[in-house]
Design an enzyme around this catalytic site. Structure first.
Site, mmCIF file in Angstrom:
data_model
loop_
_atom_site.group_PDB
_atom_site.id
_atom_site.type_symbol
_atom_site.label_atom_id
_atom_site.label_comp_id
_atom_site.label_asym_id
_atom_site.label_seq_id
_atom_site.Cartn_x
_atom_site.Cartn_y
_atom_site.Cartn_z
ATOM 1 C CE LYS A 41 -3.466 -0.394 -0.592
ATOM 2 N NZ LYS A 41 -4.012 -0.712 -1.945
ATOM 3 N N GLY A 42 2.064 1.146 -0.531
ATOM 4 C CA GLY A 42 2.920 2.328 -0.657
ATOM 5 C C GLY A 42 2.860 2.945 -2.033
ATOM 6 N N GLY A 43 2.329 2.185 -3.009
ATOM 7 C CA GLY A 43 2.267 2.660 -4.387
ATOM 8 C C GLY A 43 3.098 1.825 -5.338
ATOM 9 N NE ARG A 60 0.315 -3.666 -10.424
ATOM 10 C CZ ARG A 60 0.971 -4.571 -11.141
ATOM 11 N NH1 ARG A 60 1.536 -4.231 -12.299
ATOM 12 N NH2 ARG A 60 1.129 -5.799 -10.696
ATOM 13 N NE ARG A 98 0.326 6.721 0.475
ATOM 14 C CZ ARG A 98 -0.986 6.564 0.598
ATOM 15 N NH1 ARG A 98 -1.525 5.363 0.487
ATOM 16 N NH2 ARG A 98 -1.767 7.600 0.859
ATOM 17 C CB SER A 124 -3.616 2.752 2.120
ATOM 18 O OG SER A 124 -3.693 4.109 1.771
ATOM 19 N N GLY A 130 -6.633 4.174 -5.071
ATOM 20 C CA GLY A 130 -7.085 5.531 -4.785
ATOM 21 C C GLY A 130 -8.408 5.623 -4.052
ATOM 22 C CB ALA A 146 -12.408 7.840 0.017
ATOM 23 C CG HIS A 147 -7.537 6.394 3.594
ATOM 24 N ND1 HIS A 147 -6.365 7.044 3.923
ATOM 25 C CD2 HIS A 147 -7.209 5.514 2.612
ATOM 26 C CE1 HIS A 147 -5.379 6.578 3.182
ATOM 27 N NE2 HIS A 147 -5.872 5.655 2.379
#
EC number: 2.8.2.-
Length: 299
Positions: A60-62, A64, A143, A151, A267, A269-270
């Site tokens: 979940k850091g980005g 992908r 992140r 996330s 992306g 929303a949390h």
């Protein structure tokens, strides 16, 4: 504000379709040797090569987004799936020949990259990767640790929702008896300091490039130029490769006239979290964050 502070600190020290699952027995015996298998060739001149670049995390850091953006470069061939070779015993015991078979076909002058976010938090992975190739280039996208935890929860929440399974409210997993719930695995994944210590036992600091995941979301082009320089790639990726999709709320890619975006699961929303609980999280990560940046400076 916490994400901004994290990004500024990160900038200051910056010099340069398999689901995740728990790691098997940490004490399992690895194969006795890791000889390089022969490359598998193809009549058109392409071949399968062991990766020269690995995106090691973080979940979940980005990761992908990072591998998709890196794939814009013509000198890069990317594995599409998370291979989980170094962290899953069932895969590791198959040996490097199996690992090689999971790689994409590429031309001899291209660099192969794979990503498996779980590598960063697995204690046995650094040594195993080092045994394969001590000169490999590692990419780590991070992140703000609190944002990453949220996330992480969001992904699990939607997965359980789609499968009509019970889910716990976020407050109940983050806090237990009025204190941060240390048994929540997502918290451990954001303890960057703890995991980085293990990686620096095997790899020098200049072999690990940290990508600012928060900045990659806001403005991907500058971060990708840093990645190009770290990998010593000819400059190719440019600002025209990115455009902001207002409907999705994040940047998408444009490559040779073709446009593509990440999956809709990205992306999201949390969930709303009470300010008091958020403050507990920020305070919890403050000291480990500080140690992480000090570790990077001293390594």
């Amino acid at each position: 504000m916490a994400a901004l502070v994290f990004g500024l600190l990160l900038f200051a020290i910056q010099s340069p379709p398999v689901p995740s699952r728990p790691v098997a027995d940490e004490g399992a015996t690895p194969p006795p040797t890791l000889p390089s298998p022969p490359s598998t060739g193809h009549p058109n001149g392409t071949l399968q090569q062991l990766p020269q670049i690995i995106i090691i995390g973080v979940r979940k850091g980005g990761t992908r987004a990072l591998i998709e953006m890196l794939s814009l470069h013509s000198a890069v061939a990317a594995a599409q799936n998370e291979v989980h070779f170094f962290d899953w015993e069932s895969h590791f015991q198959k040996g490097l020949s199996w690992y090689l078979s999971q790689m994409p076909y590429s031309f001899p002058d291209q660099l192969t990259v794979e990503k498996t976010p779980a590598y960063f938090t697995s204690s046995k992975v650094p040594k195993r990767i080092h045994q394969m190739n001590p000169d490999i280039k590692l990419l780590l996208i991070l992140r703000d640790p609190t944002e990453r935890v949220l996330s992480d929860y969001t992904q699990v929440f939607y997965n359980r929702l789609q499968k009509h399974k019970h889910y716990q409210p976020i407050e109940s997993v983050l806090v237990k008896d009025g204190k941060i719930n240390l048994e929540y695995k997502a918290l451990n994944r954001s303890m960057y300091y703890v995991h980085m210590q293990n990686w620096l036992k095997y790899f020098p600091q200049d072999s690990i490039h940290i990508v600012d995941g928060d900045q990659l979301i806001r403005d991907p082009f500058p971060e990708m130029k840093k990645v190009e320089r770290f990998l010593k790639l000819e400059p190719q990726i440019n600002a025209s490769n990115f455009y902001f999709n207002k409907t999705k709320g994040f940047y998408c890619l444009r490559d040779h006239g073709q446009e593509r975006c990440l999956h809709d699961s990205k992306g999201r929303a949390h969930p709303h979290v009470a300010p008091a609980i958020l403050q507990k999280l920020y305070q919890f990560f403050h000291e480990p964050n500080k140690k992480f940046f000090e570790l990077r400076r001293s390594a």
